[in-house]
Design a protein around this motif. Structure first.
Motif, PDB file in Angstrom:
ATOM      1  N   PHE A 546       0.828  -1.207   0.000  1.00  0.00           N
ATOM      2  CA  PHE A 546       0.000   0.000   0.000  1.00  0.00           C
ATOM      3  C   PHE A 546       0.866   1.263   0.000  1.00  0.00           C
ATOM      4  O   PHE A 546       0.639   2.206  -0.767  1.00  0.00           O
ATOM      5  CB  PHE A 546      -0.924  -0.031   1.223  1.00  0.00           C
ATOM      6  N   LEU A 547       1.904   1.294   0.870  1.00  0.00           N
ATOM      7  CA  LEU A 547       2.749   2.482   0.954  1.00  0.00           C
ATOM      8  C   LEU A 547       3.569   2.674  -0.316  1.00  0.00           C
ATOM      9  O   LEU A 547       3.814   3.816  -0.730  1.00  0.00           O
ATOM     10  CB  LEU A 547       3.672   2.373   2.174  1.00  0.00           C
ATOM     11  N   ASN A 548       4.013   1.592  -0.925  1.00  0.00           N
ATOM     12  CA  ASN A 548       4.766   1.720  -2.174  1.00  0.00           C
ATOM     13  C   ASN A 548       3.916   2.368  -3.259  1.00  0.00           C
ATOM     14  O   ASN A 548       4.372   3.270  -3.976  1.00  0.00           O
ATOM     15  CB  ASN A 548       5.236   0.339  -2.638  1.00  0.00           C
ATOM     16  N   SER A 549       2.673   1.907  -3.407  1.00  0.00           N
ATOM     17  CA  SER A 549       1.794   2.490  -4.412  1.00  0.00           C
ATOM     18  C   SER A 549       1.519   3.952  -4.117  1.00  0.00           C
ATOM     19  O   SER A 549       1.561   4.803  -5.014  1.00  0.00           O
ATOM     20  CB  SER A 549       0.479   1.701  -4.449  1.00  0.00           C
ATOM     21  N   PHE A 550       1.268   4.261  -2.859  1.00  0.00           N
ATOM     22  CA  PHE A 550       0.971   5.638  -2.468  1.00  0.00           C
ATOM     23  C   PHE A 550       2.172   6.555  -2.704  1.00  0.00           C
ATOM     24  O   PHE A 550       2.060   7.623  -3.329  1.00  0.00           O
ATOM     25  CB  PHE A 550       0.533   5.658  -1.005  1.00  0.00           C
ATOM     26  N   LYS A 551       3.363   6.153  -2.234  1.00  0.00           N
ATOM     27  CA  LYS A 551       4.535   7.018  -2.322  1.00  0.00           C
ATOM     28  C   LYS A 551       5.051   7.127  -3.751  1.00  0.00           C
ATOM     29  O   LYS A 551       5.579   8.179  -4.144  1.00  0.00           O
ATOM     30  CB  LYS A 551       5.631   6.500  -1.392  1.00  0.00           C
ATOM     31  N   MET A 552       4.917   6.063  -4.533  1.00  0.00           N
ATOM     32  CA  MET A 552       5.385   6.136  -5.905  1.00  0.00           C
ATOM     33  C   MET A 552       4.538   7.119  -6.716  1.00  0.00           C
ATOM     34  O   MET A 552       5.074   7.965  -7.452  1.00  0.00           O
ATOM     35  CB  MET A 552       5.339   4.748  -6.543  1.00  0.00           C
ATOM     36  N   LEU A 756      12.355  10.003  -4.481  1.00  0.00           N
ATOM     37  CA  LEU A 756      11.571  10.399  -3.307  1.00  0.00           C
ATOM     38  C   LEU A 756      10.910   9.176  -2.669  1.00  0.00           C
ATOM     39  O   LEU A 756      10.896   9.020  -1.438  1.00  0.00           O
ATOM     40  CB  LEU A 756      10.507  11.419  -3.709  1.00  0.00           C
ATOM     41  N   TRP A 757      10.362   8.306  -3.513  1.00  0.00           N
ATOM     42  CA  TRP A 757       9.732   7.080  -3.019  1.00  0.00           C
ATOM     43  C   TRP A 757      10.780   6.102  -2.487  1.00  0.00           C
ATOM     44  O   TRP A 757      10.619   5.517  -1.411  1.00  0.00           O
ATOM     45  CB  TRP A 757       8.916   6.451  -4.146  1.00  0.00           C
ATOM     46  N   ALA A 758      11.890   5.939  -3.231  1.00  0.00           N
ATOM     47  CA  ALA A 758      12.891   4.938  -2.859  1.00  0.00           C
ATOM     48  C   ALA A 758      13.554   5.282  -1.530  1.00  0.00           C
ATOM     49  O   ALA A 758      13.705   4.420  -0.648  1.00  0.00           O
ATOM     50  CB  ALA A 758      13.934   4.819  -3.966  1.00  0.00           C
ATOM     51  N   LEU A 759      13.959   6.533  -1.345  1.00  0.00           N
ATOM     52  CA  LEU A 759      14.631   6.895  -0.096  1.00  0.00           C
ATOM     53  C   LEU A 759      13.663   6.930   1.069  1.00  0.00           C
ATOM     54  O   LEU A 759      14.053   6.630   2.203  1.00  0.00           O
ATOM     55  CB  LEU A 759      15.323   8.254  -0.249  1.00  0.00           C
ATOM     56  N   SER A 760      12.409   7.305   0.822  1.00  0.00           N
ATOM     57  CA  SER A 760      11.422   7.251   1.900  1.00  0.00           C
ATOM     58  C   SER A 760      11.201   5.818   2.348  1.00  0.00           C
ATOM     59  O   SER A 760      11.127   5.532   3.552  1.00  0.00           O
ATOM     60  CB  SER A 760      10.110   7.870   1.417  1.00  0.00           C
ATOM     61  N   LEU A 761      11.121   4.899   1.393  1.00  0.00           N
ATOM     62  CA  LEU A 761      10.969   3.484   1.728  1.00  0.00           C
ATOM     63  C   LEU A 761      12.193   2.969   2.477  1.00  0.00           C
ATOM     64  O   LEU A 761      12.063   2.249   3.480  1.00  0.00           O
ATOM     65  CB  LEU A 761      10.750   2.681   0.445  1.00  0.00           C
ATOM     66  N   ALA A 762      13.400   3.340   2.001  1.00  0.00           N
ATOM     67  CA  ALA A 762      14.624   2.883   2.663  1.00  0.00           C
ATOM     68  C   ALA A 762      14.717   3.412   4.092  1.00  0.00           C
ATOM     69  O   ALA A 762      15.111   2.685   5.018  1.00  0.00           O
ATOM     70  CB  ALA A 762      15.842   3.324   1.854  1.00  0.00           C
ATOM     71  N   HIS A 763      14.364   4.677   4.286  1.00  0.00           N
ATOM     72  CA  HIS A 763      14.414   5.256   5.623  1.00  0.00           C
ATOM     73  C   HIS A 763      13.430   4.565   6.563  1.00  0.00           C
ATOM     74  O   HIS A 763      13.765   4.257   7.719  1.00  0.00           O
ATOM     75  CB  HIS A 763      14.117   6.753   5.549  1.00  0.00           C
ATOM     76  N   ALA A 764      12.218   4.313   6.087  1.00  0.00           N
ATOM     77  CA  ALA A 764      11.215   3.655   6.925  1.00  0.00           C
ATOM     78  C   ALA A 764      11.633   2.229   7.270  1.00  0.00           C
ATOM     79  O   ALA A 764      11.502   1.788   8.426  1.00  0.00           O
ATOM     80  CB  ALA A 764       9.857   3.666   6.221  1.00  0.00           C
ATOM     81  N   GLN A 765      12.167   1.490   6.300  1.00  0.00           N
ATOM     82  CA  GLN A 765      12.570   0.112   6.558  1.00  0.00           C
ATOM     83  C   GLN A 765      13.780   0.046   7.480  1.00  0.00           C
ATOM     84  O   GLN A 765      13.867  -0.831   8.348  1.00  0.00           O
ATOM     85  CB  GLN A 765      12.876  -0.591   5.229  1.00  0.00           C
TER      86      GLN A 765
END
Length: 854
Positions: A546-552, A756-765
């Motif tokens: 869900f977050l990947n779709s939203f942030k992408m 923007l999506w990739a680094l946000s995902l990396a930071h959250a993980q």
């Protein structure tokens, strides 16, 4: 705001400085920092300019002051720094100051030389006393022999000639005593034995403590040696070897009475030297303390005086009118201050004829001046690191104040981490007047200079953390979840509703590890969360999907908006530089190309969000498939997002296809038409032109710009000049390269915003992994040992959070945000080919005093 949006209007001024008032006028100008001087003597060597003698005098004064500062620091005397910067000294005080400094230097050198001589004598006498004390144990007296000779103690391994044998042979016994470095003692003994062929005896012993070398000042370990030899020839060899090994040789007394007299004399001389040396040091400290009181003002005054003479060397000398002529760039808003500074300098010098200035027209490109304060300076530095803006070009720093911390926060969205960064920056802002912060090490000073950037970055990260509902990788339930689990049970619904949807019962709950909430069931989804993402997603197994779709999708929307805004800012440049044809032939085709393709993609994303609900989500088409089909023209009907979608998409592709040839050929053909088909209008302009005369485009536009300004005067020979300089091939090649770069860049730049999506995902993980490896382990331990284990776990979690998540991840997001602004945003409108306005300001010299002291 006008100054921050666009650089200030500059003018070229000519200063006429009377010879007697030039120094005072430049001093007044330097204190205000209004103008940037142009070098009018570029072809003249530095050693042939008018004020080279005065510059050498300033360098001599700087040498004397550097010596004074060195001696003051050596004496551990504090150097007081004044809060205010003293002005440059008047010319009538320069010779007096030079005489005082030279006299002070001569006195200090004489006193220091005497002090060093006394200290060296004291060290030599101290060494002599140690030699006499230690060598006394080497020799013992024997009453049966004559008192002029001494006997050595017998050695176990060597058979030596006794005293009676030497006396019968008539040999003359001699002694050499002194000190030698500990590391050279062994080699020294071997050299003596081989050189003297055994006709010498060396006895040595180590001193208890180290002594200072009178020659070098080093504190080293010493050996006391005593050499006995017979024969003058052997004695010469011994003395030469001692000189080669840098031994400190001292005379050796032959009798005990002589040794005692020498010892008493040495003690008396040492006491006298201590007294004289103490008084000399006191006097030297008094002189240095008095010099330290004024050395700060003297250093600053000499620096300012030297800077003034450097500027005077850039002026030309008018022999006829006996005045100096200077050319300066000055902001038009500061012309009144410039006149006041010239009047102030003339008044201080007491000249009867005042200095004056007037503005002169020029076609040269002025330097770029954008006034900043402590808040906007950091953002302006980010833009200037890419390139100083061209004159009167739109300045991206105004928009960077908002977009830079926001794009950073999109990649760094965490409520906890953002709040920690905000507190750190707030601490720097509240203590910004502390002198230790501005004079600290380079890394700390870098954080201090960017304190307002960090403040906004932390504040925006708190906002995006609330949107993501992420605080140290955990959700925060502030308003209560909008999802209701109990509504999924079949007991709460009618039979008709139970047949339509898949509901839960006790058997389903008991036999399934993973349960799925269906928002189409009445009562399950009661409405969106008021701010950000619903906290229940933190428990969902499909949270990452869900977050990947939203942030992408969010990254694509933000990127296209950002790039479109950059193209629109280019229109303001074209309007300001009066190149309206660029709006129709460049900016509008670029906007149509981007909006018809990628703007339509944003429209589809938003349309799908608004139109399709939970009930109709299963039949919603894929945006990716629809976007691909837009270019493939499939034969079968795919349904689409809305009625008439196929016709709209074909229209958009036609517009895109038509905008490409206009973008490639429109501007070159228009300039060629202007060059061949229009008359060449007058090019005489009042003042300087607002465009750079460094391209073929500017040459072809001379006539069209004058049409827009209403200037219809003809000028002979204009057509011949433009015909020689106009080059259609170069203009066409430049435009083709720009168009290819833009069309391909629209695709690559849009994909680049996915960072923007990739680094946000990396930071959250990474935050989630850090929580799972540390905090979850500490919290799951039983209460007996849990408290003892939790304290070091929390400390380790805090350290890793600061160094890994805040510093390393923050630096990564910072660099990516800079790249998005430099490459994806600024290249749409920002040339950055200007030169920075560097005013002649004497205030900047005062901060260098601390650096010189180091």
């Amino acid at each position: 705001m006008g100054s921050l949006f666009r650089s200030e209007t500059m003018c070229l001024a000519q200063l006429f400085l009377q010879s007697g008032t030039a120094y005072e006028c430049l001093s007044a100008l330097g204190e205000k920092g209004l103008v940037q001087f142009r070098d009018l003597n570029q072809n003249v060597s530095s050693f042939q300019r008018k004020f080279v003698g005065e510059v050498k005098r300033c360098e001599e004064l700087e040498r004397i002051l550097a010596y004074l500062v060195q001696e003051i620091n050596r004496a551990d005397i504090p150097l007081p720094e004044g809060e205010t910067s003293p002005p440059a000294p008047p010319l009538k005080q320069v010779l007096e100051m030079q005489e005082q400094l030279q006299k002070l230097e001569a006195e200090l050198r004489e006193v220091t030389k005497n002090k060093e001589r006394l200290r060296k004598n004291l060290l030599e006498l101290t060494e002599y006393t140690h030699v006499l004390r230690v060598s006394k144990a080497f020799v013992r007296r024997d009453v049966q022999f004559e008192p002029t000779y001494e006997e050595f103690p017998p050695l176990e391994n060597d058979s030596l000639l006794d005293y009676s044998c030497m006396q019968r042979l008539g040999a003359k016994l001699g002694f050499v005593s002194g000190l030698i470095n500990q590391g050279k003692a062994e080699a020294f003994g071997k050299t003596l034995w081989r050189a003297c062929r055994g006709h010498s005896i060396v006895t040595h012993a180590e001193l208890e403590g180290p002594l200072e070398d009178p020659e070098t000042g080093e504190v080293i370990k010493w050996y006391v040696f005593l050499i006995s030899f017979w024969g003058e020839q052997i004695g010469h060899k011994v003395k030469k070897i001692c000189d080669c090994y840098h031994c400190h040789v001292y005379p050796y007394p032959n009798t005990a009475e002589e040794r005692r007299e020498i010892q008493e004399g040495l003690n008396t001389r040492i006491q006298d030297l201590y007294t004289v040396l103490h008084k000399t040091e006191d006097y030297l400290r008094q002189v240095l303390c008095k010099a330290a009181e004024s050395v700060y003002s003297r250093v600053i005054q000499v620096k300012k005086m030297k800077a003034i003479y450097h500027m005077l060397n850039m002026c030309s000398f008018d022999v006829t009118n006996k005045c100096l002529i200077a050319e300066v760039w000055c902001p038009e808003a500061d012309l009144h201050e410039l006149r006041l500074a010239l009047e102030e300098g003339s008044r201080e010098s007491g000249a009867s004829i005042p200095s004056f200035m007037n503005t002169i027209p020029t076609k040269e490109t002025p330097p770029t001046l954008i006034r900043t304060n402590k808040f906007t300076e950091g953002f302006q530095n980010i833009v200037d690191a890419y390139g100083v803006g061209s004159y009167r070009e739109v300045n991206p720093a105004l928009f960077t104040i908002v977009t830079f911390p926001f794009l950073f926060a999109v990649m760094f969205g965490d409520l906890g981490h953002g709040f920690v960064m905000f507190l750190f920056a707030l601490l720097l802002v509240l203590n910004e007047d502390h002198p230790r912060l501005s004079q600290s090490q380079e890394i700390v000073r870098m954080f201090f200079n960017g304190r307002y950037i960090l403040l906004l970055m932390g504040l925006f990260s708190v906002y995006t953390g609330l949107i993501y509902n992420d605080c140290f990788s955990k959700s925060v339930n502030l308003f209560g979840s909008g999802w209701n689990v109990s509504a999924m049970y079949s007991s709460g619904h009618s039979a008709a509703e139970q047949r339509k949807v898949m509901l839960w019962n006790d058997s389903v709950v008991r036999h399934n590890r993973v349960l799925q909430l269906d928002p189409s069931v009445p009562g399950v989804f009661r409405g969106p969360y008021p701010l950000g993402i619903d906290p229940i997603w933190n428990l969902a197994t499909n949270r990452l999907t869900f977050l990947n779709s939203f942030k992408m999708k969010m990254s694509v929307i933000l990127g296209i908006i950002h790039m479109t805004f950059g193209v629109i800012l280019g229109i303001f440049n074209h309007l300001h530089f009066r190149k309206k044809f660029n709006i129709y032939l460049v900016s509008i085709p670029e906007l149509l190309f981007m909006l018809c393709i990628f703007g339509y993609l944003v429209f589809m994303i938003v349309y799908k969000w608004l139109v399709y609900s939970a009930e109709t989500s299963r039949v919603a088409p894929s945006i990716l498939i629809e976007f691909i089909n837009m270019f493939l023209f499939p034969a079968s009907d795919t349904g689409g997002l809305y009625p008439g979608q196929e016709h709209v998409q074909r229209l958009l592709l036609v517009i895109t296809a038509l905008s490409v040839p206009v973008l490639f050929l429109g501007k070159p053909l228009f300039l060629l038409w202007l060059h061949r088909g229009r008359s060449c209008f007058g090019v005489s302009r009042s003042g300087y032109t607002l465009v750079r005369k460094d391209s073929e485009e500017e040459v072809s536009l001379l006539g069209s710009q004058d049409i827009e300004e209403g200037n219809n005067q003809m000028e002979d020979g204009c057509r011949e000049v433009t015909c020689e300089e106009f080059n259609f091939g170069e203009i066409l090649m430049t435009q083709v390269i720009h168009s290819i770069e833009y069309c391909l860049g629209c695709i690559s730049n849009t994909a680049s915003y996915l960072r923007l999506w990739a680094l946000s995902l990396a930071h959250a993980q990474l935050s989630d992994v850090l929580w799972a490896m540390l905090m979850r382990v500490g919290l799951r331990v039983d209460t007996t040992y849990g408290v003892l284990l939790l304290l070091p776990v929390i400390a380790l979690f805090a350290v890793l959070t600061i160094f890994i998540l805040l510093i390393m991840e923050g630096l990564s997001a910072f660099l990516h945000a800079i790249r998005l602004h430099w490459v994806e945003f600024q290249n749409k409108f920002y040339v950055g080919a200007g030169t920075k306005f560097v005013p002649f300001s004497l205030r900047l010299l005062s901060s260098k005093f601390s650096d010189d002291m180091a």
